[in-house]
Scaffold this motif. Structure first.
Motif, PDB file in Angstrom:
ATOM      1  N   GLY A 198      -0.023  -1.624  10.929  1.00  0.00           N
ATOM      2  CA  GLY A 198       0.952  -0.847  10.160  1.00  0.00           C
ATOM      3  C   GLY A 198       0.366  -0.585   8.787  1.00  0.00           C
ATOM      4  O   GLY A 198      -0.407   0.365   8.675  1.00  0.00           O
ATOM      5  N   PRO A 199       0.602  -1.408   7.814  1.00  0.00           N
ATOM      6  CA  PRO A 199       1.600  -2.473   7.846  1.00  0.00           C
ATOM      7  C   PRO A 199       3.000  -1.918   7.627  1.00  0.00           C
ATOM      8  O   PRO A 199       3.189  -0.987   6.864  1.00  0.00           O
ATOM      9  CB  PRO A 199       1.197  -3.376   6.657  1.00  0.00           C
ATOM     10  CG  PRO A 199       0.501  -2.463   5.714  1.00  0.00           C
ATOM     11  CD  PRO A 199      -0.150  -1.395   6.545  1.00  0.00           C
ATOM     12  N   PRO A 240       0.802  -1.219   0.000  1.00  0.00           N
ATOM     13  CA  PRO A 240       0.000   0.000   0.000  1.00  0.00           C
ATOM     14  C   PRO A 240       0.835   1.270   0.000  1.00  0.00           C
ATOM     15  O   PRO A 240       0.312   2.354  -0.266  1.00  0.00           O
ATOM     16  CB  PRO A 240      -0.805  -0.114   1.298  1.00  0.00           C
ATOM     17  CG  PRO A 240       0.000  -1.001   2.179  1.00  0.00           C
ATOM     18  CD  PRO A 240       0.689  -1.972   1.259  1.00  0.00           C
ATOM     19  N   ASP A 241       2.133   1.146   0.285  1.00  0.00           N
ATOM     20  CA  ASP A 241       3.026   2.312   0.261  1.00  0.00           C
ATOM     21  C   ASP A 241       3.611   2.558  -1.122  1.00  0.00           C
ATOM     22  O   ASP A 241       4.294   3.575  -1.316  1.00  0.00           O
ATOM     23  CB  ASP A 241       4.199   2.097   1.233  1.00  0.00           C
ATOM     24  CG  ASP A 241       3.757   2.062   2.684  1.00  0.00           C
ATOM     25  OD1 ASP A 241       2.666   2.584   2.992  1.00  0.00           O
ATOM     26  OD2 ASP A 241       4.504   1.505   3.516  1.00  0.00           O
ATOM     27  N   GLU A 255      -7.316   1.308   1.249  1.00  0.00           N
ATOM     28  CA  GLU A 255      -7.750   0.965   2.608  1.00  0.00           C
ATOM     29  C   GLU A 255      -6.595   0.989   3.591  1.00  0.00           C
ATOM     30  O   GLU A 255      -6.813   1.134   4.791  1.00  0.00           O
ATOM     31  CB  GLU A 255      -8.480  -0.383   2.634  1.00  0.00           C
ATOM     32  CG  GLU A 255      -7.595  -1.591   2.453  1.00  0.00           C
ATOM     33  CD  GLU A 255      -8.382  -2.900   2.455  1.00  0.00           C
ATOM     34  OE1 GLU A 255      -9.164  -3.118   1.515  1.00  0.00           O
ATOM     35  OE2 GLU A 255      -8.222  -3.691   3.396  1.00  0.00           O
ATOM     36  N   HIS A 256      -5.371   0.829   3.112  1.00  0.00           N
ATOM     37  CA  HIS A 256      -4.202   0.953   3.987  1.00  0.00           C
ATOM     38  C   HIS A 256      -3.401   2.223   3.702  1.00  0.00           C
ATOM     39  O   HIS A 256      -2.270   2.347   4.170  1.00  0.00           O
ATOM     40  CB  HIS A 256      -3.298  -0.264   3.856  1.00  0.00           C
ATOM     41  CG  HIS A 256      -3.669  -1.374   4.790  1.00  0.00           C
ATOM     42  ND1 HIS A 256      -4.606  -2.331   4.475  1.00  0.00           N
ATOM     43  CD2 HIS A 256      -3.261  -1.680   6.047  1.00  0.00           C
ATOM     44  CE1 HIS A 256      -4.731  -3.171   5.481  1.00  0.00           C
ATOM     45  NE2 HIS A 256      -3.928  -2.798   6.451  1.00  0.00           N
ATOM     46  N   VAL A 264      10.079   0.047   1.100  1.00  0.00           N
ATOM     47  CA  VAL A 264       9.224   0.410  -0.039  1.00  0.00           C
ATOM     48  C   VAL A 264       9.254   1.919  -0.248  1.00  0.00           C
ATOM     49  O   VAL A 264       9.268   2.408  -1.380  1.00  0.00           O
ATOM     50  CB  VAL A 264       7.781  -0.086   0.183  1.00  0.00           C
ATOM     51  CG1 VAL A 264       6.908   0.267  -1.014  1.00  0.00           C
ATOM     52  CG2 VAL A 264       7.755  -1.584   0.465  1.00  0.00           C
ATOM     53  N   MET A 265       9.270   2.662   0.837  1.00  0.00           N
ATOM     54  CA  MET A 265       9.358   4.120   0.731  1.00  0.00           C
ATOM     55  C   MET A 265      10.730   4.540   0.215  1.00  0.00           C
ATOM     56  O   MET A 265      10.845   5.375  -0.684  1.00  0.00           O
ATOM     57  CB  MET A 265       9.072   4.766   2.092  1.00  0.00           C
ATOM     58  CG  MET A 265       7.651   4.559   2.615  1.00  0.00           C
ATOM     59  SD  MET A 265       6.350   5.246   1.535  1.00  0.00           S
ATOM     60  CE  MET A 265       6.554   7.014   1.830  1.00  0.00           C
ATOM     61  N   HIS A 292       9.737   4.941   6.799  1.00  0.00           N
ATOM     62  CA  HIS A 292       9.432   3.806   7.655  1.00  0.00           C
ATOM     63  C   HIS A 292       9.787   2.437   7.104  1.00  0.00           C
ATOM     64  O   HIS A 292       9.836   1.478   7.859  1.00  0.00           O
ATOM     65  CB  HIS A 292       7.960   3.838   8.075  1.00  0.00           C
ATOM     66  CG  HIS A 292       7.001   4.012   6.946  1.00  0.00           C
ATOM     67  ND1 HIS A 292       6.575   5.243   6.522  1.00  0.00           N
ATOM     68  CD2 HIS A 292       6.372   3.119   6.148  1.00  0.00           C
ATOM     69  CE1 HIS A 292       5.718   5.107   5.515  1.00  0.00           C
ATOM     70  NE2 HIS A 292       5.587   3.833   5.270  1.00  0.00           N
ATOM     71  N   ARG A 311      -8.920   4.679   9.106  1.00  0.00           N
ATOM     72  CA  ARG A 311      -7.450   4.655   9.041  1.00  0.00           C
ATOM     73  C   ARG A 311      -6.908   6.053   8.776  1.00  0.00           C
ATOM     74  O   ARG A 311      -5.914   6.461   9.390  1.00  0.00           O
ATOM     75  CB  ARG A 311      -6.953   3.673   7.969  1.00  0.00           C
ATOM     76  CG  ARG A 311      -5.441   3.480   7.987  1.00  0.00           C
ATOM     77  CD  ARG A 311      -4.976   2.398   7.029  1.00  0.00           C
ATOM     78  NE  ARG A 311      -5.338   1.053   7.438  1.00  0.00           N
ATOM     79  CZ  ARG A 311      -4.625   0.292   8.285  1.00  0.00           C
ATOM     80  NH1 ARG A 311      -3.502   0.741   8.807  1.00  0.00           N
ATOM     81  NH2 ARG A 311      -5.029  -0.925   8.606  1.00  0.00           N
ATOM     82  N   GLN A 358      11.165   4.090  -3.482  1.00  0.00           N
ATOM     83  CA  GLN A 358      10.537   5.121  -4.294  1.00  0.00           C
ATOM     84  C   GLN A 358      11.278   6.462  -4.233  1.00  0.00           C
ATOM     85  O   GLN A 358      11.378   7.171  -5.232  1.00  0.00           O
ATOM     86  CB  GLN A 358       9.093   5.325  -3.847  1.00  0.00           C
ATOM     87  CG  GLN A 358       8.223   4.111  -4.086  1.00  0.00           C
ATOM     88  CD  GLN A 358       6.841   4.345  -3.511  1.00  0.00           C
ATOM     89  OE1 GLN A 358       5.971   4.898  -4.161  1.00  0.00           O
ATOM     90  NE2 GLN A 358       6.655   3.956  -2.255  1.00  0.00           N
ATOM     91  N   LYS A 382       4.910  -0.110   9.483  1.00  0.00           N
ATOM     92  CA  LYS A 382       5.073   1.308   9.829  1.00  0.00           C
ATOM     93  C   LYS A 382       4.509   1.560  11.221  1.00  0.00           C
ATOM     94  O   LYS A 382       3.757   0.736  11.752  1.00  0.00           O
ATOM     95  CB  LYS A 382       4.363   2.189   8.806  1.00  0.00           C
ATOM     96  CG  LYS A 382       2.862   1.942   8.691  1.00  0.00           C
ATOM     97  CD  LYS A 382       2.181   2.854   7.692  1.00  0.00           C
ATOM     98  CE  LYS A 382       2.529   2.600   6.260  1.00  0.00           C
ATOM     99  NZ  LYS A 382       1.953   1.373   5.676  1.00  0.00           N
ATOM    100  N   HIS A 387      -2.399   5.660   4.546  1.00  0.00           N
ATOM    101  CA  HIS A 387      -2.539   6.135   5.913  1.00  0.00           C
ATOM    102  C   HIS A 387      -2.817   7.617   6.074  1.00  0.00           C
ATOM    103  O   HIS A 387      -3.230   8.035   7.139  1.00  0.00           O
ATOM    104  CB  HIS A 387      -1.326   5.727   6.754  1.00  0.00           C
ATOM    105  CG  HIS A 387      -0.006   6.063   6.128  1.00  0.00           C
ATOM    106  ND1 HIS A 387       0.659   5.200   5.297  1.00  0.00           N
ATOM    107  CD2 HIS A 387       0.778   7.153   6.212  1.00  0.00           C
ATOM    108  CE1 HIS A 387       1.798   5.748   4.908  1.00  0.00           C
ATOM    109  NE2 HIS A 387       1.894   6.935   5.445  1.00  0.00           N
TER     110      HIS A 387
END
Lengths: 434, 434
Positions: B104-105, A280-281, A304-305, B310-311, B307, A330, B314, B107, A307
């Protein structure tokens, strides 16, 4: 004046894993749960504000602990002081205590907890005004509404002035759209037939029941085993026909290239969208997926995730999503939800909120009704998610007719649970857990 | 075989806010804190594994609660079973319990807690092997090292095969670089002179002391009041001269356009980088800032609140950062840190880890030494952050000589605190809090 005298936080859990309700490729056995907030007041009519954030079981107590850690920010305050400056209140709740902010910032447990508390304040406000939340928002002037928001970190995409102009532009048709919602309701899709843990006979039976009830749009879970995904897609298509809509939801289990390969394989079932294909990130990963699946006609949905507003802003700026699936529990409460609605309207992306869990349908009906009446003014590409679990526990549950949500009429955010349901499902001491 | 018999989690806080140590534009009065983990074992030599995640005060107890919620995942397990499959272990700790993953997920509180526990396992492993962490890693074969990682959600940027090839490519010079580190240490910069809450006389005095100690690179906090930022920049430049390096750190308080305007104003002080100009989630915002500040020669740095991998993936794919400031206690432990080092090497971005807080310098010296010896093989653009607080509380504290970190030699991750320090700073019962 209404004084918030006490913040009560409760650990409420439903043993949904016993029937594999809500099972998907990432979340094999969730126990739908709520970190539940009650704002008690000094009012003689037992006025209380209710809010919850949704979790799937273990760790719900950690959210309750976070709510308790923030309780002093609400206790003793006047509701009217808060609502007179909702934008500033939101900033205080999410960033005002820098020590707590460090644990996010604006993400994870601390943001989930803030969401429950902020939504409880909105519920209290709407009850005090005697209006359902959607109506409280619809009746605000553009300037009032925008004053409820915190534009920090979004001004490169949307300024307060632009937001006011957008709302003013939509103002003329508000009454007609409100009447339309009251007459027809808001269109929805059902996820109830397609959980990963259901066997094929159950999927077929649930599809037939849903068709009988007037549903036109269906979602299935994928991402377990590709052959099984294909088999279940074939069953659902067989039951619903070619003209109705089938969405697919992978719940974050694939990488980027894996998504492309699997969805090319599943394309013969003509999925309307692939939801949460990957992390989701991964904004740029979703953009890559969307670009490479463009010729297949499969849309990309996620949220949905997701944030906070900063992430949604980028999903939109990057052209990464066709559908915005914001989650009302969320994101940091209704203020941030409204900000995302405005961003989506600016970027012309339909909002199809995340439903299901416990209470999410109750929340999001207000969000989408408000979006249609006052923000986007459009139903094109928009569908509310519906899942038929746990509504009985709410005092003012959603009402569905022929695949549409009916306009909620009771004051508040429709999130107040019955006292007996709260007691029975309190973890670990309630009757359901004994 | 070594059995982990008990996971002990402790709430350790230092009252740093009393002197405004660590104060910046977002975090005006932090109490540097650690959610501290001790892994007890069945070994007769009192072998224990230690790890911590760093917070700034309130909410540290919430991280401790999250550690306790995950303790059963370690208790009763054999260290050797874990270390034989570190990549799988990492996946289990961060995603194996889908109910906790929901929070989190990867995070927020749940990832911070996982970080402390995962680092404690690494510490235990290194102590068992009798090696400092950097050396444990340096001595692994490329295949062993890569087997410690989880490539989920990064394969579009880096595959295991590529990672192995990169490590093999760097293998030849390892011994020479290890000898170089032992002789010269790793270059560093100091943040200790430039906290926002320090008055101008104190800034001037601390600059002079740092110059006397051989420091060449200095960082100041900005983002409060622009005129004050300018005044303090002038003082620091006056003291350190034009040839030495001055970095600036805004700690997330600006929007994108605001950053451009403020940094153009501060450009006359020739800042080497602007750190955390805006939301740590705003990948595209950082890319925009970097593009628009390019002609000013000011680099963009961020990462202490980034966090997960994945971040970072990017930030690198988007060309959003010149410097990667990973945080060894916010990323999900050493496994994810190594993944980010590999991504940074692939994208040719220097890693300058986040130091300070409590224990971060102790952690990151191992990270950067390993990076130089085995991953990037370069010191160009690389500087370790140094902050001179709280090192006395560690059994094996960092050692600094003339602006360089000396190679740590004791077995483990250098994160074990003295028993008396733990007892005195236990919140709220310890002597410091009475």
């Amino acid at each position: 004046m209404t004084i918030i005298t006490q913040v009560e936080a409760r650990d409420i859990r439903f043993p949904t894993s016993r029937q594999l309700d809500g099972s998907d490729a990432m979340n094999e056995a969730p126990d739908y749960s709520a970190a539940y907030v009650i704002l008690h007041t000094d009012q003689s009519d037992d006025l209380t504000g209710h809010g919850l954030t949704f979790t799937i079981g273990r760790g719900n107590d950690i959210c309750v602990a976070a709510i308790n850690a923030m309780a002093s920010r609400l206790e003793g305050r006047h509701l009217e002081d808060i609502t007179a400056n909702m934008g500033q209140f939101w900033r205080e709740m999410t960033s005002g205590d820098s020590q707590l902010r460090w644990l996010g910032p604006e993400k994870g447990v601390i943001h989930l907890a803030a969401s429950a508390m902020i939504n409880a304040v909105w519920d209290l406000w709407a009850k005090r005004e005697g209006k359902p939340i959607w109506k409280l928002l619809v009746d605000m002037s553009p300037e009032q509404l925008v004053s409820c928001l915190d534009f920090r970190f979004v001004t490169d995409a949307l300024t307060p002035q632009e937001a006011i102009a957008m709302l003013k532009h939509m103002a003329p048709g508000k009454e007609a759209r409100e009447a339309e919602m009251r007459a027809n309701g808001y269109p929805a899709y059902t996820t109830s037939a397609g959980w990963l843990g259901y066997d094929e006979d159950k999927v077929r039976r649930l599809c037939r029941e849903a068709l009988d009830d007037g549903w036109e749009h269906f979602k299935q879970k994928v991402g377990g085993n590709l052959e099984e995904d294909r088999r279940r897609a074939a069953i659902i298509r067989d039951e619903i026909g070619e003209q109705r809509t089938l969405m697919m939801d992978a719940n974050q289990v694939w990488d980027v290239d894996e998504t492309i390969a699997n969805m090319r394989d599943l394309a013969e079932f003509n999925p309307h969208w692939i939801e949460e294909p990957t992390s989701p990130d991964d904004i740029l990963g979703h953009a890559e997926i969307r670009n490479r699946l463009f010729d297949s006609g499969i849309g990309v949905a996620t949220g949905e995730h997701c944030h906070n507003r900063v992430m949604f802003k980028q999903f939109m700026q990057a052209g990464a999503i066709d559908y915005c699936q914001l989650d009302a529990a969320r994101l940091g409460g209704l203020n941030e939800v409204i900000m995302v609605l405005l961003l989506a309207a600016k970027f012309d992306i339909p909002v199809c909120p995340h439903g299901g869990g416990v209470g999410l349908c109750e929340y999001t009906q207000h969000v989408s009704m408000f979006d249609y009446i006052a923000v986007s003014g459009s139903l094109e590409g928009r569908l509310l998610e519906y899942v038929d679990h746990l509504h009985d526990h709410f005092i003012d549950p959603v009402r569905i007719r022929r695949g549409h949500y009916l306009l909620p009429e009771a004051p508040g955010y429709s999130i107040t649970m019955k006292a007996a349901s709260l007691d029975d499902h309190t973890y670990p001491t309630g009757r359901e857990w004994q």
